[in-house]
Scaffold this motif. Sequence first.
Motif, short mmCIF file in Angstrom:
data_model
loop_
_atom_site.label_atom_id
_atom_site.label_comp_id
_atom_site.label_asym_id
_atom_site.label_seq_id
_atom_site.Cartn_x
_atom_site.Cartn_y
_atom_site.Cartn_z
N GLN A 1 0.57 -1.05 -0.49
CA GLN A 1 0.14 0.22 -0.16
C GLN A 1 0.85 1.55 0.39
O GLN A 1 2.05 0.97 0.47
N VAL A 2 0.18 1.74 -0.45
CA VAL A 2 0.64 3.26 -0.62
C VAL A 2 0.13 4.66 0.45
O VAL A 2 -0.72 4.94 0.86
N GLN A 3 1.23 5.45 1.24
CA GLN A 3 0.67 6.55 2.53
C GLN A 3 1.09 7.37 1.58
O GLN A 3 2.53 7.54 1.83
N GLY A 26 6.44 2.82 0.04
CA GLY A 26 5.49 2.10 -1.32
C GLY A 26 6.20 2.25 -2.32
O GLY A 26 7.07 3.04 -2.66
N SER A 27 5.35 1.59 -3.68
CA SER A 27 6.12 1.51 -4.67
C SER A 27 5.28 3.05 -5.22
O SER A 27 4.57 3.13 -6.46
N ARG A 98 -1.50 5.83 -9.88
CA ARG A 98 -0.40 5.15 -10.67
C ARG A 98 -1.57 4.38 -11.35
O ARG A 98 -1.26 2.90 -11.60
N ARG A 101 -7.95 3.31 -10.52
CA ARG A 101 -9.17 3.16 -9.30
C ARG A 101 -6.96 2.79 -8.71
O ARG A 101 -7.40 2.04 -7.32
N ASP A 102 -6.12 3.21 -8.69
CA ASP A 102 -5.56 3.32 -7.92
C ASP A 102 -4.54 4.73 -8.38
O ASP A 102 -3.28 5.17 -8.13
N TYR A 104 -4.02 7.77 -5.20
CA TYR A 104 -4.14 7.81 -3.23
C TYR A 104 -3.72 9.20 -3.14
O TYR A 104 -3.60 10.43 -3.16
#
Length: 115
Positions: A1-3, A26-27, A98, A101-102, A104
């Motif tokens: 997950q990304v924060q 995250g990535s 990203r 639906r990706d 953040y």
Amino acid sequence: QVQLVESGGGFVQPGGSLRLSCAGSGSIFSFYTMGWYRQAPGKQRELVATITSGTTNYADSVKGRFTISRDNAKNTVYLQMDSLKPEDTAVYYCHLNRGYRDTYWGQGTQVTVSS
């Protein structure tokens, strides 16, 4: 997950400067678009600036005053804000895209420009 965690907001007089930072975990790769949005009370959230590996984009209202940059090694994106105006007052949000639906969002940092 990304924060995503924003910092650097605060209270500044008109004509002053602030530098916002968005630290990501995250990535996060250089070819993903990152950006800054802002939302003032009673207004829609609006795009401030975006950045990819070789392209930056700015809202007309901040062109010539704001500069977006990123440090990929640190997974951090910055927003240098100069010549601040009262109308820049808003909560500023960091954003990562990203793909479908990706996306953040950070939780925001308050910027207040007032005399």
